[in-house]
Write a protein that holds these residues in place. Structure first.
Motif, mmCIF file in Angstrom:
data_model
loop_
_atom_site.group_PDB
_atom_site.id
_atom_site.type_symbol
_atom_site.label_atom_id
_atom_site.label_comp_id
_atom_site.label_asym_id
_atom_site.label_seq_id
_atom_site.Cartn_x
_atom_site.Cartn_y
_atom_site.Cartn_z
ATOM 1 N N ILE A 6 83.330 75.210 -64.457
ATOM 2 C CA ILE A 6 84.035 76.203 -65.260
ATOM 3 C C ILE A 6 85.464 75.737 -65.496
ATOM 4 N N ALA A 7 86.114 76.241 -66.527
ATOM 5 C CA ALA A 7 87.438 75.753 -66.925
ATOM 6 C C ALA A 7 88.475 75.942 -65.822
ATOM 7 N N ALA A 206 83.532 70.711 -74.368
ATOM 8 C CA ALA A 206 82.613 70.394 -75.462
ATOM 9 C C ALA A 206 82.143 71.671 -76.135
ATOM 10 N N GLU A 207 82.052 71.622 -77.445
ATOM 11 C CA GLU A 207 81.555 72.767 -78.200
ATOM 12 C C GLU A 207 80.073 72.993 -77.956
ATOM 13 N N ARG A 208 79.372 71.930 -77.609
ATOM 14 C CA ARG A 208 77.944 72.045 -77.274
ATOM 15 C C ARG A 208 77.622 71.072 -76.162
ATOM 16 N N ILE A 209 76.983 71.565 -75.111
ATOM 17 C CA ILE A 209 76.583 70.720 -73.991
ATOM 18 C C ILE A 209 75.070 70.577 -74.019
ATOM 19 N N VAL A 210 74.610 69.313 -73.963
ATOM 20 C CA VAL A 210 73.183 69.028 -74.016
ATOM 21 C C VAL A 210 72.768 68.312 -72.739
ATOM 22 N N GLU A 211 71.482 68.122 -72.591
ATOM 23 C CA GLU A 211 70.955 67.448 -71.414
ATOM 24 C C GLU A 211 71.102 65.928 -71.556
ATOM 25 N N PRO A 212 71.210 65.214 -70.440
ATOM 26 C CA PRO A 212 71.283 63.749 -70.499
ATOM 27 C C PRO A 212 70.103 63.166 -71.270
ATOM 28 N N GLY A 213 70.394 62.210 -72.137
ATOM 29 C CA GLY A 213 69.363 61.589 -72.947
ATOM 30 C C GLY A 213 69.229 62.183 -74.335
ATOM 31 N N GLN A 214 69.825 63.363 -74.555
ATOM 32 C CA GLN A 214 69.722 63.982 -75.876
ATOM 33 C C GLN A 214 70.697 63.378 -76.885
ATOM 34 N N ILE A 215 71.712 62.674 -76.406
ATOM 35 C CA ILE A 215 72.597 61.921 -77.292
ATOM 36 C C ILE A 215 72.130 60.477 -77.289
ATOM 37 N N ALA A 216 71.766 59.971 -78.447
ATOM 38 C CA ALA A 216 71.321 58.581 -78.534
ATOM 39 C C ALA A 216 72.425 57.647 -78.037
ATOM 40 N N ALA A 217 72.046 56.634 -77.295
ATOM 41 C CA ALA A 217 73.034 55.723 -76.714
ATOM 42 C C ALA A 217 73.953 55.131 -77.771
ATOM 43 N N ALA A 218 73.401 54.825 -78.935
ATOM 44 C CA ALA A 218 74.206 54.221 -79.999
ATOM 45 C C ALA A 218 75.183 55.206 -80.620
ATOM 46 N N SER A 219 74.997 56.504 -80.377
ATOM 47 C CA SER A 219 75.862 57.521 -80.960
ATOM 48 C C SER A 219 77.009 57.920 -80.036
ATOM 49 N N VAL A 220 76.985 57.481 -78.794
ATOM 50 C CA VAL A 220 78.024 57.857 -77.832
ATOM 51 C C VAL A 220 79.354 57.218 -78.229
ATOM 52 N N GLN A 221 80.386 58.052 -78.389
ATOM 53 C CA GLN A 221 81.713 57.558 -78.760
ATOM 54 C C GLN A 221 82.666 57.496 -77.574
ATOM 55 N N LEU A 222 82.350 58.209 -76.508
ATOM 56 C CA LEU A 222 83.092 58.113 -75.247
ATOM 57 C C LEU A 222 82.073 58.108 -74.121
ATOM 58 N N PRO A 223 81.923 56.979 -73.425
ATOM 59 C CA PRO A 223 80.953 56.926 -72.323
ATOM 60 C C PRO A 223 81.370 57.839 -71.174
ATOM 61 N N GLY A 224 80.373 58.409 -70.510
ATOM 62 C CA GLY A 224 80.629 59.341 -69.426
ATOM 63 C C GLY A 224 81.365 58.739 -68.250
ATOM 64 N N VAL A 225 81.417 57.415 -68.154
ATOM 65 C CA VAL A 225 82.142 56.786 -67.048
ATOM 66 C C VAL A 225 83.626 57.149 -67.070
ATOM 67 N N HIS A 226 84.152 57.521 -68.252
ATOM 68 C CA HIS A 226 85.560 57.895 -68.375
ATOM 69 C C HIS A 226 85.790 59.375 -68.073
ATOM 70 N N VAL A 227 84.742 60.168 -67.972
ATOM 71 C CA VAL A 227 84.857 61.626 -67.867
ATOM 72 C C VAL A 227 84.476 62.084 -66.463
ATOM 73 N N VAL A 231 83.439 70.854 -69.406
ATOM 74 C CA VAL A 231 83.620 72.305 -69.513
ATOM 75 C C VAL A 231 83.060 72.772 -70.852
ATOM 76 N N ALA A 232 82.389 73.893 -70.864
ATOM 77 C CA ALA A 232 81.927 74.484 -72.119
ATOM 78 C C ALA A 232 83.114 75.112 -72.837
ATOM 79 N N ALA A 233 83.316 74.752 -74.100
ATOM 80 C CA ALA A 233 84.418 75.313 -74.888
ATOM 81 C C ALA A 233 84.126 76.776 -75.179
#
Length: 274
Positions: A6-7, A206-227, A231-233
């Protein structure tokens, strides 16, 4: 690893005097939910790095009006009257940095590059020093920018700029999964990924939170290693700095049988720019 919290918990350990990189471009892509949580949390004397400081009554402007920001590193400050008042009265220290240089300083910090040379600012006070960072109540300059190292490469002069790293980063994405992999929308890409990389602890809303794997690897603009935290917006309102409107052209007179030329034209209206 599920990073969703939570925020209030996400910003709970931001201490007085912390340095924070904040994403967003104008009012696009600003972490409004996390800013609101930090306002409630109460940390003060914050040293913020962000392209701009929001506007009066919105974005980082909320923290500024509450007297919680002591120093800003920014490239644009033109839409915030309270910012100008605090700066000119000596309440706020401001390091103005060319926009591209600011972006690269954040990127370099995230990449582990301590400094870099750039031609931007050569021959100006950016290189020579003397830019007012803090005024006194009497209007005199109390703190000025230092001179920077200048070197020649290939017959052209460049100045040395230091990278930026911060204690925390607050950023906003359009979509993120529970591992922190994120996708941004439009101009929100300009500073959010860079700010995220520069923070030792990155909190992403994030405006929308999805489950792991729902974002295609090629579409990731910030890898989770940096995060580190997701928090849900919950602040969904989006604003623009300045709205320009114009009257719509008057509609053609409505014509009916037997009353040609007598109908009144529709009243002109205005558009909100959407």
């Amino acid at each position: 690893m599920d990073k969703v919290v939570i925020a209030a918990r996400a910003v709970a350990d931001i201490a007085d005097g912390a340095s924070i990189a904040v994403g967003g471009f104008g009012l696009c892509g600003i972490p409004s939910t996390l800013i609101a949580a930090l306002l409630t949390q109460g940390a003060t004397d914050l040293r913020v790095v962000s392209n701009n400081c929001g506007v009066d009554g919105w974005g980082l402007g909320l923290l500024l009006e509450a007297g919680r920001i002591s120093r800003m590193t920014s490239s644009y400050v033109g839409e915030n009257k309270e910012f100008a008042r605090q700066y000119l009265s000596g309440e706020l220290e401001v390091e103005l940095t060319p926009q591209g240089t600011l972006a690269e300083r954040l990127r370099a910090g995230g990449a582990g590059i301590p400094a870099f040379y750039t031609a931007t600012g050569v021959g100006t006070q950016v290189a020579e020093g003397g830019l007012p960072w803090r005024y006194g109540p009497d209007g005199a300059v109390r703190v000025a920018s230092p001179a920077k190292e200048v070197r020649s490469f290939g017959g052209r002069e460049y100045i040395l700029e230091q990278a930026i790293t911060t204690d925390f980063a607050l950023v906003r994405a359009a979509v993120a999964d529970r591992h922190g992999n994120a996708v941004f929308n439009g101009s929100a890409m300009n500073f959010n990924p860079l700010a995220a990389m520069a923070g030792r602890i990155c909190v992403l809303e994030a405006e929308r939170i999805v489950e792991p794997g729902q974002i295609a690897a090629a579409s990731v603009q910030l890898p989770g290693v940096h995060v580190h935290r997701v928090v849900a917006a919950t602040v969904t309102e989006k604003r623009i700095e300045r709205r320009t409107v114009r009257p719509r052209p008057a509609a053609a007179p409505a014509m009916t049988a037997g009353t040609a030329g007598t109908a009144e034209p529709n009243a002109a209206t205005t558009t909100d720019g959407n």
